[in-house]
Design an enzyme around this catalytic site. Structure first.
Site, short mmCIF file in Angstrom:
data_model
loop_
_atom_site.label_atom_id
_atom_site.label_comp_id
_atom_site.label_asym_id
_atom_site.label_seq_id
_atom_site.Cartn_x
_atom_site.Cartn_y
_atom_site.Cartn_z
N SER A 1 41.43 50.06 37.79
CA SER A 1 40.23 49.45 37.22
C SER A 1 40.15 49.81 35.74
O SER A 1 40.59 50.90 35.34
CB SER A 1 38.98 49.97 37.94
OG SER A 1 37.81 49.65 37.22
N SER A 2 39.57 48.92 34.95
CA SER A 2 39.43 49.21 33.52
C SER A 2 38.44 50.34 33.25
O SER A 2 38.40 50.88 32.14
CB SER A 2 38.98 47.96 32.76
OG SER A 2 37.76 47.47 33.26
N CYS A 3 37.66 50.75 34.27
CA CYS A 3 36.72 51.86 34.06
C CYS A 3 37.41 53.21 33.98
O CYS A 3 36.76 54.23 33.72
CB CYS A 3 35.66 51.88 35.16
SG CYS A 3 36.27 52.48 36.75
N TYR B 1 34.18 57.10 40.65
CA TYR B 1 35.11 56.02 40.98
C TYR B 1 36.31 56.03 40.04
O TYR B 1 37.46 55.89 40.48
CB TYR B 1 34.38 54.68 40.91
CG TYR B 1 35.26 53.47 41.13
CD1 TYR B 1 35.75 53.17 42.39
CD2 TYR B 1 35.59 52.64 40.07
CE1 TYR B 1 36.56 52.05 42.59
CE2 TYR B 1 36.39 51.53 40.26
CZ TYR B 1 36.87 51.23 41.52
OH TYR B 1 37.68 50.13 41.71
N LYS C 1 40.41 56.49 40.83
CA LYS C 1 41.44 55.54 40.43
C LYS C 1 42.50 56.19 39.54
O LYS C 1 43.69 55.89 39.63
CB LYS C 1 40.81 54.34 39.72
CG LYS C 1 40.10 53.38 40.67
CD LYS C 1 41.07 52.78 41.66
CE LYS C 1 40.44 51.76 42.57
NZ LYS C 1 41.41 51.20 43.54
N THR D 1 40.56 43.99 34.40
CA THR D 1 39.25 43.99 33.79
C THR D 1 38.22 43.58 34.83
O THR D 1 38.52 43.49 36.02
CB THR D 1 39.23 43.05 32.57
OG1 THR D 1 38.03 43.26 31.85
CG2 THR D 1 39.36 41.60 32.99
N HIS E 1 42.64 42.88 52.57
CA HIS E 1 42.82 41.43 52.42
C HIS E 1 41.54 40.62 52.58
O HIS E 1 41.52 39.43 52.28
CB HIS E 1 43.85 40.93 53.44
CG HIS E 1 43.34 40.82 54.84
ND1 HIS E 1 43.19 41.92 55.66
CD2 HIS E 1 42.92 39.75 55.56
CE1 HIS E 1 42.72 41.53 56.83
NE2 HIS E 1 42.54 40.22 56.80
N HIS F 1 28.43 43.72 41.13
CA HIS F 1 28.66 43.82 39.70
C HIS F 1 27.78 42.80 38.97
O HIS F 1 27.11 41.97 39.58
CB HIS F 1 30.14 43.59 39.37
CG HIS F 1 31.03 44.69 39.82
ND1 HIS F 1 31.77 44.62 40.99
CD2 HIS F 1 31.31 45.90 39.28
CE1 HIS F 1 32.46 45.74 41.14
NE2 HIS F 1 32.20 46.54 40.11
N ARG G 1 31.46 42.60 27.71
CA ARG G 1 32.37 42.71 28.83
C ARG G 1 33.37 41.55 28.84
O ARG G 1 33.09 40.46 28.35
CB ARG G 1 31.60 42.72 30.16
CG ARG G 1 30.74 43.94 30.42
CD ARG G 1 31.56 45.19 30.65
NE ARG G 1 30.71 46.34 30.92
CZ ARG G 1 30.23 47.15 29.99
NH1 ARG G 1 30.51 46.93 28.72
NH2 ARG G 1 29.47 48.18 30.32
N TRP H 1 18.98 43.90 33.83
CA TRP H 1 19.11 45.27 33.34
C TRP H 1 19.62 45.33 31.90
O TRP H 1 20.47 44.56 31.49
CB TRP H 1 20.10 46.03 34.22
CG TRP H 1 19.51 46.60 35.46
CD1 TRP H 1 18.44 46.12 36.17
CD2 TRP H 1 19.95 47.76 36.16
NE1 TRP H 1 18.19 46.91 37.26
CE2 TRP H 1 19.11 47.92 37.29
CE3 TRP H 1 20.99 48.68 35.95
CZ2 TRP H 1 19.27 48.96 38.20
CZ3 TRP H 1 21.15 49.72 36.86
CH2 TRP H 1 20.30 49.86 37.96
N LEU I 1 37.39 40.74 47.65
CA LEU I 1 37.52 39.77 46.57
C LEU I 1 38.97 39.66 46.09
O LEU I 1 39.52 38.56 46.00
CB LEU I 1 36.62 40.21 45.39
CG LEU I 1 36.77 39.43 44.09
CD1 LEU I 1 36.32 37.99 44.26
CD2 LEU I 1 35.98 40.12 42.97
N VAL I 2 39.60 40.80 45.80
CA VAL I 2 40.96 40.80 45.27
C VAL I 2 41.98 40.49 46.36
O VAL I 2 42.85 39.63 46.20
CB VAL I 2 41.28 42.16 44.61
CG1 VAL I 2 42.76 42.24 44.22
CG2 VAL I 2 40.40 42.37 43.39
#
Length: 309
Positions: free
Chosen positions: A108-110, A137, A141, A165, A12, A180, A210, A203, A15-16
Site C-alpha cells: 500500500s502507498s501508506c 496497517y 505491510k 495508490t 479473491h 475509504h 490523493r 471530513w 476489491l483487488v
C-alpha cells in the site's frame, strides 16, 4: 505465466482480488485456485500450509488483507496489524515450503513517510515517520515487503512487492464506518440525493491531495509485472496524477447528480497532506494506466447502484 498454470489468488472476493480474477480470466488463464474465508482462514498457518501442500499453486497473487479508511484504522489498530501480519506470514511461509514459482505481494502507498517528498519514489521507504492514523496497517505491510525481500535474499525465491495508490472500482466497500474516501463520498452523495437532503458532511478541509487508480488498471499492472518483472525492489503502481479531496468531492457529486451543498467538518483529520506516487519505474517497464478518473467514477457509480437492488 503459462495459460494453464495453477494460480492462487488470495483474497479473491475483495476489491483487488476480484479484479485480478476478472482480468486473469479475460486474458485466458484457465486454472485459478480460489478459496473463500469460510473454506480457508489464511490467518491459520497450519490450514494455509495444508492448502499449499494439497494444491501446489505455481503462482500467487497476495491480495488478502484487512483494509479500511481513517476511521477504521484509528479505531481498530490492533486488528489491522495482527490480522495482516498473520495472513502475510501464513502465505509467504507456505509458498516457500511448497516451491511457488513466483508471488506478487500487494502492499500500500501508506507505507511511505507522512511527509515524504512528492511524488514519492520507491527509495523513500523507511526514510521518515509514518502517518499516525494508519501506522499499524502500514507497519504490517512494511513487514510483508521485508519478509518477501528476506526470502528472496536467503532462499532465492521470486517474490515481487508492489505498492498501489488509492484504489476504487466495482466491488469496493461502501460502508461509511470502514470505507475509504472515494466510496464513502459516493455512498453519502447517493443517499443524500435519494433522501432529498440539503447537504452532505465531509471530513477535513478538502485540502489533502490523493491519487486514485481504478482497480482494473491495478489488476492489469500486477499481471503485467508477474509476467515481466523479477526483483526485490518494490514497484509503485498508480497514475502519477492527483486531485484534492475537494476536487474529488465535486467530481463525485457531479457523477451522482447530487445538487445540495458540501459541509466540510474541519474538526476531523485530513490525514497525510499529499500522497502522489512516482510511477516512472513502472512506466519504464512498459505499463501505464488506461482508465481516467471521470470514466472510472461513472463505471463505479453504475456498479454501486446495481449492487443496491
Amino acid at each position: 505465466m503459462e495459460k494453464d498454470a495453477k494460480i492462487f489468488v488470495a483474497g479473491h472476493r475483495g476489491l483487488v482480488g476480484s479484479s485480478i480474477v476478472r482480468n486473469l480470466e479475460a486474458a485466458g488463464y484457465t486454472n485459478l485456485v480460489l478459496r473463500t474465508h469460510a473454506e480457508l482462514d489464511l490467518m491459520d498457518a497450519s490450514a494455509t500450509l495444508a492448502f499449499f501442500q494439497s494444491e501446489k499453486p505455481a503462482y500467487v497473487f497476495m491480495a488478502a488483507a484487512r483494509v479500511g479508511g481513517i476511521a477504521a484504522n484509528a479505531s481498530h489498530p490492533a486488528d489491522f496489524i495482527h490480522e495482516n501480519l498473520a495472513v502475510q506470514d501464513s502465505i509467504i511461509t507456505a509458498a516457500h515450503a511448497n516451491g511457488v514459482t513466483k508471488m506478487v505481494f500487494l502492499g500500500s502507498s501508506c507505507i511511505y513517510p507522512r511527509m515524504a517528498p512528492q511524488p514519492i519514489k520507491e527509495e523513500y521507504l523507511l526514510s521518515g515517520p509514518l502517518e499516525p492514523t494508519n501506522r499499524a496497517y502500514a507497519i504490517a505491510k512494511i513487514a510483508g515487503i521485508v519478509q518477501c525481500q528476506s526470502y528472496n535474499e536467503q532462499y532465492g525465491t521470486n517474490y515481487v512487492s508492489v505498492m498501489p495508490t488509492n484504489l476504487y472500482g466495482p466491488g469496493d466497500n461502501f460502508d461509511l464506518q470502514s470505507s475509504h474516501v472515494l466510496p464513502a463520498l459516493m455512498a453519502k452523495f447517493h443517499t443524500a440525493k435519494v433522501s432529498g437532503a440539503p447537504s452532505v458532511s465531509v471530513w477535513g478541509t478538502g485540502s489533502a491531495k490523493r491519487e486514485f487508480l481504478h482497480v482494473d488498471d491495478l489488476a492489469s499492472a500486477v499481471i503485467f509485472l508477474m509476467n515481466t518483472y523479477d526483483g526485490s525492489e518494490i514497484v509503485n503502481i498508480g497514475t502519477g496524477e492527483d486531485v484534492s479531496i475537494k476536487e474529488l468531492a465535486e467530481l463525485v457529486r457531479g457523477t451522482v447528480g447530487f445538487e445540495g451543498e458540501i459541509d466540510w467538518d474541519t474538526t476531523k483529520p485530513d490525514g497525510t497532506p499529499r500522497k502522489l506516487l512516482d510511477v516512472s519505474k513502472l512506466h519504464g517497464l512498459g505499463w501505464k494506466h488506461s482508465i481516467e478518473l471521470s470514466d472510472g467514477l461513472a463505471k463505479t457509480y453504475e456498479w454501486y447502484k446495481s449492487s443496491l437492488t
